[in-house]
Design a protein around this motif. Structure first.
Motif, PDB file in Angstrom:
ATOM      1  N   ARG A 198       0.739  -1.204  -0.127  1.00 23.32           N
ATOM      2  CA  ARG A 198      -0.073  -0.122   0.033  1.00 23.32           C
ATOM      3  C   ARG A 198       0.978   1.119  -0.083  1.00 23.32           C
ATOM      4  O   ARG A 198       0.584   2.071  -0.752  1.00 23.32           O
ATOM      5  CB  ARG A 198      -0.951  -0.014   1.174  1.00 23.32           C
ATOM      6  N   GLU A 199       1.785   1.379   0.708  1.00 29.02           N
ATOM      7  CA  GLU A 199       2.553   2.618   1.074  1.00 29.02           C
ATOM      8  C   GLU A 199       3.724   2.918   0.128  1.00 29.02           C
ATOM      9  O   GLU A 199       4.063   4.051  -0.461  1.00 29.02           O
ATOM     10  CB  GLU A 199       3.356   2.465   2.520  1.00 29.02           C
ATOM     11  N   GLY A 202       2.269   1.212  -4.251  1.00 28.12           N
ATOM     12  CA  GLY A 202       1.074   1.952  -4.867  1.00 28.12           C
ATOM     13  C   GLY A 202       0.075   1.052  -5.490  1.00 28.12           C
ATOM     14  O   GLY A 202      -0.692   1.255  -6.190  1.00 28.12           O
ATOM     15  N   THR A 259      -3.211  -0.198  -5.080  1.00 32.67           N
ATOM     16  CA  THR A 259      -4.265   0.350  -4.227  1.00 32.67           C
ATOM     17  C   THR A 259      -5.547  -0.481  -4.409  1.00 32.67           C
ATOM     18  O   THR A 259      -6.530  -0.434  -3.750  1.00 32.67           O
ATOM     19  CB  THR A 259      -4.493   2.071  -4.572  1.00 32.67           C
ATOM     20  N   SER A 260      -5.282  -1.417  -5.523  1.00 37.39           N
ATOM     21  CA  SER A 260      -6.515  -2.275  -6.016  1.00 37.39           C
ATOM     22  C   SER A 260      -6.987  -3.140  -4.597  1.00 37.39           C
ATOM     23  O   SER A 260      -5.916  -3.815  -4.423  1.00 37.39           O
ATOM     24  CB  SER A 260      -6.170  -2.984  -7.049  1.00 37.39           C
ATOM     25  N   ILE A 295      -6.071  -7.097  -5.064  1.00 36.76           N
ATOM     26  CA  ILE A 295      -4.685  -7.633  -4.581  1.00 36.76           C
ATOM     27  C   ILE A 295      -4.400  -7.425  -3.187  1.00 36.76           C
ATOM     28  O   ILE A 295      -4.539  -6.503  -2.499  1.00 36.76           O
ATOM     29  CB  ILE A 295      -3.309  -6.895  -5.349  1.00 36.76           C
ATOM     30  N   LEU A 350      -1.202 -11.842 -10.895  1.00 35.21           N
ATOM     31  CA  LEU A 350      -0.685 -10.556 -11.174  1.00 35.21           C
ATOM     32  C   LEU A 350      -0.226 -10.205 -12.702  1.00 35.21           C
ATOM     33  O   LEU A 350       0.356 -11.360 -13.377  1.00 35.21           O
ATOM     34  CB  LEU A 350       0.499 -10.170 -10.112  1.00 35.21           C
ATOM     35  N   GLU A 370       3.277  -5.635 -12.504  1.00 37.90           N
ATOM     36  CA  GLU A 370       3.130  -5.905 -11.061  1.00 37.90           C
ATOM     37  C   GLU A 370       4.062  -7.008 -10.475  1.00 37.90           C
ATOM     38  O   GLU A 370       4.523  -6.488  -9.432  1.00 37.90           O
ATOM     39  CB  GLU A 370       1.603  -6.522 -10.793  1.00 37.90           C
ATOM     40  N   LYS A 379       3.998   1.128 -15.708  1.00 37.97           N
ATOM     41  CA  LYS A 379       4.147   0.776 -14.425  1.00 37.97           C
ATOM     42  C   LYS A 379       5.457   0.333 -13.904  1.00 37.97           C
ATOM     43  O   LYS A 379       5.817   1.069 -12.775  1.00 37.97           O
ATOM     44  CB  LYS A 379       3.046  -0.437 -14.187  1.00 37.97           C
ATOM     45  N   ASP A 397       7.671   3.409 -13.399  1.00 38.88           N
ATOM     46  CA  ASP A 397       7.225   3.921 -12.021  1.00 38.88           C
ATOM     47  C   ASP A 397       7.930   3.135 -11.121  1.00 38.88           C
ATOM     48  O   ASP A 397       8.285   3.837 -10.028  1.00 38.88           O
ATOM     49  CB  ASP A 397       5.862   4.003 -11.645  1.00 38.88           C
ATOM     50  N   ARG A 457      11.404   4.430 -10.650  1.00 32.78           N
ATOM     51  CA  ARG A 457      11.503   5.673 -10.262  1.00 32.78           C
ATOM     52  C   ARG A 457      11.426   5.727  -8.610  1.00 32.78           C
ATOM     53  O   ARG A 457      11.889   6.478  -8.057  1.00 32.78           O
ATOM     54  CB  ARG A 457      10.264   6.668 -10.621  1.00 32.78           C
TER      55      ARG A 457
END
Lengths: 260, 340
Positions: free
Chosen positions: A136-137, A140, A142-143, A146, A155, A159, A192, A195, A198
């Motif tokens: 979660r933190e 990312g 959020t779904s 999962i 997945l 993912e 994704k 990201d 990053r």
């Protein structure tokens, strides 16, 4: 050269100097000088057979160089094995080999490094809680579909790599090597993965992204190293080069075999 | 998206909320276990309806509790090897060989403890032979354990030369009571062994580090190796524990009838494996259910008695075995069909 004090002037995380590697009579790497700075994302680009994977295998301890030196955090090191490279904080994320497909997320997150008591019994609750927090933190996810007990096979490819990268970060890897992380992924999946790369940068860690496609790594890399037939053919900081120029370089290299 | 109001954590970065509907993520182990439980209840209900007189009395359960644990314990142990994506066909022969060792040492020494220790030693050694062939030499386990299946059985035949060995002197000994005595004169001790081992194996596979490693090696050995798991060690332990528990079953089954016979254990091969697969453990490795194996052993172990007592002739036994095995395995295959 055992005196390490003379080598620690640069803020380099990893540095290879004059590295050669041959398999039989085939010279795969011919005098490689390659650096990764701390908190730097390096795109390692080159065609098939350029020597990218051999270079990576030297860094991860699968092979050892015939000659040349490897420095890590200012210390000259010898990497004996995959395990010893992981102990140093170098972790590789392979697309296909990163995770156990039929296992739950929490098992994948802690495999080989279980939170267990002295008798070896796993503290499942603690592993799930920690996995949940990471999902979660930091990653990312959020779904609601999962959760920590989801099976990895459900997945998407992007993912899965997110999980593997998150795992590496959680266990304090300083250098994460991503081997063709976007190969075979759709555009949105590629986004994704980038990201997640990053996130590596944001956490202050370093990464090497291997790709034969410049366009895939351009958005996230700080620097591009072009490998061609066992030698470094180019080294560009993103600030100094546009995506188009870089593409031209690659085309020229492919056509003429040199950048001169 | 469920961000708590008061958490001081930084907001989730750029990632847009995932609004695309997803297929529900199936937890297949749980659904498999539900499946096997349903099969178990159906089979038992058929017996109960087919012959309420027999299946409402304790006697049939007493009798099943004395016979099922032999294949039950073997099936639990073999489940760990199947989780690895491997197989062991030699365990019935290890039961035979270790039983011979047990009976012979006891006949010579009249020391039950010594006999048991020798028996376990030989069982572990047999497991190491399998591990050597599969892990060190690299022979596929199916082939390697076909070889050792004949090898260990052949060794037993040569050693026993066709002769049985009576162990009636063991009766009444403390270890005899622990192994196959009757608790309160009602519960065969081997049933308690199977129950206890079932619980222990469940914790081993689902809650212990070693179980996690078994699952990973069976799922993706390359990934397991990269995560620092010693794959060869995990496989070796798996084969050795089958040898160990085959020796335990050798002791239990020999003491139950206080007699050794040279083809002891031969009936356990197909029933033991059937219990594992009816239970839902995947032959491809990476996934296994101890509860499934436990219930699978109860089903497989009670079929013969059930079939006869509901009035069918013994000729039906194999047909119904076959029907239950093929149908349940087909259901699992459908349940476990991978995405994409």
């Amino acid at each position: 050269m055992t005196d390490t004090s003379t080598t620690s002037n640069a803020p380099e995380l990893l540095s290879l100097r004059g590295v050669h590697k041959s398999f039989g009579r085939v010279k795969v790497l011919k005098g490689i000088d390659f650096q990764v700075g701390s908190n730097e994302i390096v795109g390692l680009v080159g065609d098939n057979g350029a020597g990218k994977s051999t270079l990576i295998k030297l860094i991860t301890g699968v092979h050892r160089p015939d000659s040349g030196e490897i420095f890590y955090k200012g210390q000259r090191i010898t990497i004996h094995s995959v395990r010893s490279s992981r102990m140093l904080g170098i972790e590789t994320v392979y697309q296909e080999r990163a995770l156990g497909d039929q296992q739950t997320l929490w098992r994948n997150m802690f495999v080989g490094r279980e939170i267990a008591n002295r008798l070896g019994f796993i503290n499942v609750r603690a592993e799930k809680r920690e996995t949940e927090r990471l999902l979660r933190e930091h990653m990312g996810f959020t779904s609601g579909a999962i959760d920590t007990s989801s099976t990895v096979m459900y997945l998407s490819g992007g993912e899965k790599q997110g999980i593997a990268i998150g795992r590496a970060l959680h266990f304090n890897a300083d250098l994460i090597i991503l081997d063709e992380p976007t190969m075979g992924l759709s555009l949105s999946e590629t986004r994704k993965v980038l990201d997640f790369v990053r996130d590596i940068k944001n956490e202050g860690k370093s990464a090497i992204i291997i790709s034969h496609n410049m366009l895939h790594v351009y958005p996230v890399a700080d620097r591009f190293v072009v490998l061609d037939r066992g030698q470094i053919a180019g080294d560009f900081r993103k600030a100094d080069v546009t995506q188009d120029e870089l593409t031209d370089v690659m085309i020229k290299l492919a056509r003429t075999g040199s950048l001169a | 998206m469920d961000l708590n109001q008061s958490t001081p954590e930084p907001p989730v970065p750029q990632q847009p909320a995932d609004t695309t509907p997803r297929k529900p993520r199936f937890r297949f182990r749980r659904s498999l276990e539900t499946g096997i439980f349903v099969v178990f209840i159906i089979v038992w209900a058929i017996f109960l309806i087919g012959n309420p007189r027999v299946f409402t009395e304790f006697h049939i359960y007493y009798s099943l509790m004395s016979t099922i644990p032999f294949i039950g314990i073997l099936a639990l142990s073999v489940t760990l090897v199947v989780v690895l994506g491997e197989i062991d066909l030699s365990f019935p022969s290890v039961v035979g060989l270790t039983s011979w060792v047990f009976a012979t040492v006891f006949a010579l020494s009249h020391n039950l403890l010594l006999a048991a220790l020798a028996c376990f030693g030989v069982g572990i050694a047999a497991g190491f032979v399998n591990a050597l062939l599969v892990v060190s030499i690299g022979i596929p386990s199916l082939v390697a354990t076909i070889g050792t299946m004949f090898l260990f059985r052949g060794l037993t035949n040569v050693a026993a030369a066709g002769n049985g060995i009576a162990l009636s002197a063991a009766r009444g000994h403390f270890l005899y009571e622990v192994a196959v005595g009757r608790l309160f004169g009602l519960i065969p001790a081997q049933a308690l062994w199977m129950l206890g081992l079932g619980i222990a194996f469940w914790f081993l596979l689902n809650r212990h580090r070693f179980g996690g490693h078994l699952l990973f090696v069976g799922d993706n050995a390359e990934s397991a190796r990269m995560m620092g798991i010693n794959v060869a060690r995990v496989k070796t332990i798996a084969f050795v524990q089958v040898g160990f528990f085959s020796a335990l079953v050798g002791i239990l089954s020999t003491l139950e009838v206080t007699y050794f016979w040279p083809n002891q254990g031969t009936g356990f091969l197909m029933t033991g494996l059937a219990a594992v697969f009816v239970g839902g453990t995947s032959v491809f490795g990476g996934m296994g259910t101890i509860l499934g194996t436990f219930l699978g052993a109860l089903i497989i172990g009670s079929l013969e008695a059930g079939i006869v007592s509901i009035g069918l002739t013994g000729f039906w036994t194999q047909f119904i075995y076959g029907a239950i095995i093929t149908v349940s395995v087909a259901i699992y295959a459908l349940l476990m069909r991978r995405p994409h």
